[in-house]
Design a protein around this motif. Sequence first.
Motif, short mmCIF file in Angstrom:
data_model
loop_
_atom_site.label_atom_id
_atom_site.label_comp_id
_atom_site.label_asym_id
_atom_site.label_seq_id
_atom_site.Cartn_x
_atom_site.Cartn_y
_atom_site.Cartn_z
N VAL A 77 0.85 -1.20 0.00
CA VAL A 77 0.00 0.00 0.00
C VAL A 77 0.88 1.25 0.00
O VAL A 77 0.63 2.21 -0.74
N LEU A 78 1.93 1.23 0.80
CA LEU A 78 2.85 2.37 0.83
C LEU A 78 3.56 2.54 -0.52
O LEU A 78 3.75 3.66 -0.99
N ALA A 79 3.93 1.42 -1.14
CA ALA A 79 4.60 1.50 -2.45
C ALA A 79 3.64 1.99 -3.53
O ALA A 79 4.06 2.64 -4.48
N GLY A 80 2.36 1.68 -3.39
CA GLY A 80 1.38 2.08 -4.40
C GLY A 80 0.81 3.47 -4.23
O GLY A 80 0.02 3.92 -5.05
N LEU A 81 1.18 4.17 -3.16
CA LEU A 81 0.68 5.53 -2.94
C LEU A 81 1.10 6.48 -4.05
O LEU A 81 0.35 7.35 -4.45
N ARG A 82 2.29 6.31 -4.54
CA ARG A 82 2.79 7.19 -5.60
C ARG A 82 2.44 6.57 -6.94
O ARG A 82 2.81 5.43 -7.23
N ARG A 83 1.73 7.30 -7.74
CA ARG A 83 1.29 6.80 -9.05
C ARG A 83 2.38 6.99 -10.09
O ARG A 83 3.30 7.78 -9.93
N GLY A 84 2.24 6.26 -11.16
CA GLY A 84 3.19 6.32 -12.26
C GLY A 84 4.06 5.07 -12.26
O GLY A 84 4.41 4.55 -11.21
N TYR A 133 -4.44 0.02 -6.36
CA TYR A 133 -4.68 0.41 -7.75
C TYR A 133 -6.16 0.37 -8.11
O TYR A 133 -6.62 1.14 -8.94
N LEU A 134 -6.94 -0.51 -7.48
CA LEU A 134 -8.38 -0.55 -7.76
C LEU A 134 -9.12 0.56 -7.04
O LEU A 134 -9.99 1.20 -7.61
N LEU A 135 -8.82 0.73 -5.76
CA LEU A 135 -9.50 1.77 -5.00
C LEU A 135 -8.88 3.14 -5.26
O LEU A 135 -9.57 4.11 -5.46
N GLY A 136 -7.55 3.14 -5.20
CA GLY A 136 -6.81 4.36 -5.46
C GLY A 136 -7.28 5.52 -4.62
O GLY A 136 -7.79 5.37 -3.53
N ASN A 137 -7.13 6.70 -5.14
CA ASN A 137 -7.54 7.91 -4.43
C ASN A 137 -9.05 8.04 -4.37
O ASN A 137 -9.59 8.67 -3.49
N ARG A 138 -9.73 7.43 -5.32
CA ARG A 138 -11.19 7.53 -5.33
C ARG A 138 -11.80 6.85 -4.13
O ARG A 138 -12.78 7.31 -3.58
N GLY A 139 -11.24 5.73 -3.70
CA GLY A 139 -11.81 5.01 -2.58
C GLY A 139 -11.50 5.66 -1.25
O GLY A 139 -12.22 5.46 -0.28
N LEU A 140 -10.47 6.47 -1.18
CA LEU A 140 -10.05 7.06 0.07
C LEU A 140 -10.40 8.54 0.19
O LEU A 140 -10.45 9.08 1.26
#
Length: 180
Positions: free
Chosen positions: A79-86, A167-174
């Motif tokens: 989750v920490l690794a996926g916080l930054r997009r790209g 990646y599925l929830l991303g910023n939209r879920g939070l």
Amino acid sequence: MSDAAGDRVGPLVRLAVVVAVFLAAGAAAGVLWERLWDAPAGLSFEGEWFLEPAGPDVAFEGIALFVLIAFPLGVVLAVLAGLRRGHEVATVLTVLVAASLAGVLMYAVGSSLGPSDPQALAAGAPDYTAIPGDLGLNAPDRDRVPYRSTALVALPAGAMTGLVGMYLLGNRGLAKRSHG
């Protein structure tokens, strides 16, 4: 430095940091695994080591503890690794490799800090000598292969679960959604 070279260096540094964090966390988790684990008691008899009392609940306590530590650790780190997009594909591959290495490192650190192999100790010990069990990822049987355990996939499975969730929830879920 050109922009093209700067674009490559940034993600490479970030991915190297991801690998380093996973490896450090794997080593720390190995220490935690060994500290929380209670060595099962056993006895030597005719050159072999036997659990006392025998039973699957005693034999697999270390394996269950490994999974209970490794899976959530993989989720949190991913989750920490996926916080930054790209560079999502590179991140997924890096997290998968780093989590696999961290799982092996967790096992190596934890088992090296624990007691020695009781089968080897029982080979030269008199009958009915009390010998503690070792910390491993498989049953305490003779001729076992230390790294042949499905428990080693716990950390990578947790990491992939966390990364897919990010990646599925991303910023939209939070994030809060606007109502206007």
